[in-house]
Design a protein around this motif. Structure first.
Motif, PDB file in Angstrom:
ATOM      1  N   PRO A 363      87.620 -32.673  -2.226  1.00  0.00           N
ATOM      2  CA  PRO A 363      88.665 -33.010  -1.244  1.00  0.00           C
ATOM      3  C   PRO A 363      89.208 -34.420  -1.466  1.00  0.00           C
ATOM      4  CG  PRO A 363      86.765 -32.037  -0.166  1.00  0.00           C
ATOM      5  CD  PRO A 363      86.355 -32.304  -1.576  1.00  0.00           C
ATOM      6  N   ILE A 364      90.505 -34.586  -1.243  1.00  0.00           N
ATOM      7  CA  ILE A 364      91.191 -35.863  -1.421  1.00  0.00           C
ATOM      8  C   ILE A 364      91.981 -36.165  -0.155  1.00  0.00           C
ATOM      9  CG2 ILE A 364      92.865 -37.156  -2.802  1.00  0.00           C
ATOM     10  CD1 ILE A 364      92.243 -35.122  -5.096  1.00  0.00           C
ATOM     11  N   TYR A 379     107.587 -42.001   0.396  1.00  0.00           N
ATOM     12  CA  TYR A 379     106.803 -41.015   1.137  1.00  0.00           C
ATOM     13  C   TYR A 379     106.597 -39.744   0.326  1.00  0.00           C
ATOM     14  CZ  TYR A 379     105.807 -37.465   4.711  1.00  0.00           C
ATOM     15  OH  TYR A 379     105.263 -36.433   5.424  1.00  0.00           O
ATOM     16  N   GLU A 380     107.649 -39.272  -0.323  1.00  0.00           N
ATOM     17  CA  GLU A 380     107.565 -37.991  -1.006  1.00  0.00           C
ATOM     18  C   GLU A 380     106.628 -38.032  -2.203  1.00  0.00           C
ATOM     19  OE1 GLU A 380     111.575 -36.770  -1.800  1.00  0.00           O
ATOM     20  OE2 GLU A 380     111.847 -36.023   0.252  1.00  0.00           O
ATOM     21  N   THR A 381     106.508 -39.183  -2.855  1.00  0.00           N
ATOM     22  CA  THR A 381     105.586 -39.283  -3.994  1.00  0.00           C
ATOM     23  C   THR A 381     104.159 -38.970  -3.574  1.00  0.00           C
ATOM     24  OG1 THR A 381     106.958 -40.853  -5.214  1.00  0.00           O
ATOM     25  CG2 THR A 381     104.609 -40.875  -5.700  1.00  0.00           C
ATOM     26  N   MET A 382     103.771 -39.369  -2.368  1.00  0.00           N
ATOM     27  CA  MET A 382     102.408 -39.090  -1.893  1.00  0.00           C
ATOM     28  C   MET A 382     102.174 -37.605  -1.681  1.00  0.00           C
ATOM     29  SD  MET A 382     101.530 -42.221   0.720  1.00  0.00           S
ATOM     30  CE  MET A 382     103.057 -42.144   1.673  1.00  0.00           C
ATOM     31  N   LEU A 383     103.230 -36.859  -1.462  1.00  0.00           N
ATOM     32  CA  LEU A 383     103.102 -35.424  -1.243  1.00  0.00           C
ATOM     33  C   LEU A 383     103.238 -34.627  -2.528  1.00  0.00           C
ATOM     34  CD1 LEU A 383     105.269 -35.053   1.999  1.00  0.00           C
ATOM     35  CD2 LEU A 383     102.773 -35.168   1.853  1.00  0.00           C
ATOM     36  N   ASN A 405     101.689 -29.139  -3.436  1.00  0.00           N
ATOM     37  CA  ASN A 405     101.781 -30.496  -2.906  1.00  0.00           C
ATOM     38  C   ASN A 405     100.618 -30.783  -1.967  1.00  0.00           C
ATOM     39  OD1 ASN A 405     104.193 -30.735  -4.261  1.00  0.00           O
ATOM     40  ND2 ASN A 405     105.475 -30.557  -2.438  1.00  0.00           N
ATOM     41  N   PHE A 406     100.334 -32.075  -1.782  1.00  0.00           N
ATOM     42  CA  PHE A 406      99.469 -32.474  -0.686  1.00  0.00           C
ATOM     43  C   PHE A 406     100.168 -32.186   0.640  1.00  0.00           C
ATOM     44  CE2 PHE A 406      97.068 -35.989  -3.215  1.00  0.00           C
ATOM     45  CZ  PHE A 406      96.161 -35.046  -3.674  1.00  0.00           C
ATOM     46  N   ILE A 438      97.236 -37.973   4.624  1.00  0.00           N
ATOM     47  CA  ILE A 438      97.695 -36.923   3.717  1.00  0.00           C
ATOM     48  C   ILE A 438      96.471 -36.368   3.011  1.00  0.00           C
ATOM     49  CG2 ILE A 438      98.969 -36.572   1.558  1.00  0.00           C
ATOM     50  CD1 ILE A 438     101.067 -38.562   2.680  1.00  0.00           C
ATOM     51  N   TYR A 439      96.435 -35.063   2.772  1.00  0.00           N
ATOM     52  CA  TYR A 439      95.194 -34.460   2.290  1.00  0.00           C
ATOM     53  C   TYR A 439      95.464 -33.268   1.378  1.00  0.00           C
ATOM     54  CZ  TYR A 439      95.997 -30.848   5.841  1.00  0.00           C
ATOM     55  OH  TYR A 439      96.537 -29.826   6.591  1.00  0.00           O
ATOM     56  N   SER A 440      94.412 -32.875   0.660  1.00  0.00           N
ATOM     57  CA  SER A 440      94.473 -31.732  -0.254  1.00  0.00           C
ATOM     58  C   SER A 440      94.230 -30.447   0.541  1.00  0.00           C
ATOM     59  CB  SER A 440      93.434 -31.888  -1.374  1.00  0.00           C
ATOM     60  OG  SER A 440      92.156 -32.164  -0.835  1.00  0.00           O
TER      61      SER A 440
END
Length: 467
Positions: A363-364, A379-383, A405-406, A438-440
């Protein structure tokens, strides 16, 4: 392997929704059943890129909501001439005369200020005076806006009747206006909208879950003597197991862990593990911290941190936690550099090419005060793993283990239809979602998420949780 996650946001300082419950979160699915109030003609201005098209309006007992399509990507709170005019009593003979209506409220989004007219008196205002909220805080072409209805100025209730008139204007030479003609567009309040909020529970409930908190405590605020009772109440009510702190500059991770121990004493076989990444990132956890990594900040930024946690026998897994505090304000370039850096760390850890080699389906989670304003790309890069500076940080990648995506937990601010995580009533910027968890989602499930905002909690909830 599939884990449950309790996700929790913190702000400084099963329910079924009615179809008309609007949440100001930069997602627009909740507007589908709201009728279009006005479709404006496309390409009907000469010099400005702003081209209003569709306006929808809704309300609940506390707010009037607007969904406006402006036809071009921009930041609503900077570098534009978009203004909203509201004839709050629907009387053209009162208020400031403009575009055929008498506006009690005028707000200039790009200037972040406005005016209110009561009788013959005109008052300068900012966002807090009208309870204004908008989303997204980053660039976009469609925005949601909320303004409180119970506005009283100079002992006068501004929204006096059931109908208001509205004008949106791009205040440049031959800029667009909605509607094009004089007199505004009328909206009549309804009383059949849902007042229910997204479900959450302050306390942790499921046994096979763990709870994560992110908390920017503002310049070592966790250690201010006159705030200790307040912090104790918050931590005891929420009882987190993993905490990502930001803005702790002058205290060690051991001091932070000791402070949390004083709020949440360890039981038999428990302790608070801790680790500092200079200058301000601290992870405190009920689960052992096996490794930590410095993620270098950008020019003008600060370091961020990656922590590998052992979740133990109950979950039979490790957890990669990124805790970050990226540059604020108009430094979108620096934010992108830092986000690229920690996303590249995740990519390389998954592929086995980095300093950390993650086991498959570990998990991340990414948490922290990301100062998400300015460019949407931050923001979108993190997703989506779309790296901005590929020549420095390498190729784009699909961040989740299944190639998707995340996910963002998207917590609602408690007992509000809003999603802000930061509010400064004395500043010029209106409240916004600057912080994230934000998570996997392929290996975790978000079962409960909220931004704790005690100012909106009803008295029975405050009493029940000693808040």
């Amino acid at each position: 392997m599939r884990l449950l996650i309790f996700s929790i946001f913190f702000l400084l300082p099963v329910i079924i929704f009615g179809q008309d419950r609007i949440i100001v979160d930069a997602h627009f699915e909740d507007w589908v059943n709201i009728p279009v109030l006005l479709n404006d003609t496309a390409n009907d201005n000469d010099l400005s890129n702003v081209d209003f098209t569709e306006l929808k309006v809704a309300n609940d007992a506390e707010f009037i909501f607007f969904k406006i399509d402006i036809g071009v990507e921009l930041n609503l709170q900077s570098f534009n001439k978009i203004a909203l005019f509201i004839d709050a009593d629907n009387n053209p003979n009162t208020g400031i005369t403009a575009h055929g209506i008498g506006s009690e409220i005028i707000y200039d989004f790009g200037e972040r200020d406005g005016k209110i007219r009561v009788g013959t008196n005109t008052f300068s205002i900012d966002h807090d005076d009208i309870g204004l909220y908008s989303a997204p805080t980053v660039t976009g072409s469609i925005f949601e806006i909320a303004i409180r209805r119970n506005l009283i100025f100079n002992s006068t209730q501004l929204f006096q009747g059931n109908t208001v008139s509205i004008v949106f204007e791009d205040d440049v030479n031959t800029g667009d206006r909605l509607p094009n003609g004089s007199g505004g567009v009328e909206y009549t309040f309804t009383d059949n909208n849902s007042d229910e909020f997204p479900p959450f529970t302050i306390e942790k409930q499921e046994e096979n879950a763990f709870r994560i908190m992110t908390y920017n405590v503002l310049q070592d605020g966790l250690f201010e003597a006159n705030n200790q009772a307040r912090y104790q109440r918050i931590f005891q009510a929420t009882n987190p197991q993993i905490i990502g702190f930001q803005e702790i500059y002058d205290h060690s991770s051991a001091q932070v862990a000791n402070r949390i121990e004083s709020f949440l004493p360890s039981g038999q076989g428990e302790q608070w593990y801790h680790k500092l990444i200079n200058p301000d990132i601290i992870c405190v956890s009920r689960f052992p911290i096996e490794e930590s990594f410095v993620l270098e900040g950008s020019n003008g930024g600060q370091n961020n941190g990656a922590f590998l946690l052992d979740l133990g026998a109950d979950f039979d897994s490790e957890l990669l936690l990124i805790v970050a505090h990226t540059p604020c304000c108009d430094n979108s370039f620096g934010r992108q550099e830092e986000i690229d850096n920690f996303m590249a760390f995740i990519r390389d850890s998954k592929s086995g090419e980095g300093d950390l080699q993650l086991q498959n389906e570990t998990p991340i989670v990414i948490v922290g005060d990301m100062n998400i304003v300015g460019d949407r790309e931050n923001y979108e890069t993190m997703l989506n793993g779309d790296i901005g500076f590929n020549s420095i940080y390498g190729p784009d990648f699909a961040p989740d283990w299944d190639g998707s995506n995340f996910e963002d937990v998207e917590p609602t601010t408690t007992f509000t239809p809003l999603t802000f995580t930061w509010d400064n009533p004395f500043g010029s910027y209106s409240p916004g979602k600057l912080d994230v968890i934000i998570y996997s989602g392929s290996v975790m499930e978000n079962t409960n998420a909220y931004t704790l905002y005690t100012a909106a909690l009803p008295q029975d909830t405050l009493t029940a949780y000693n808040l």
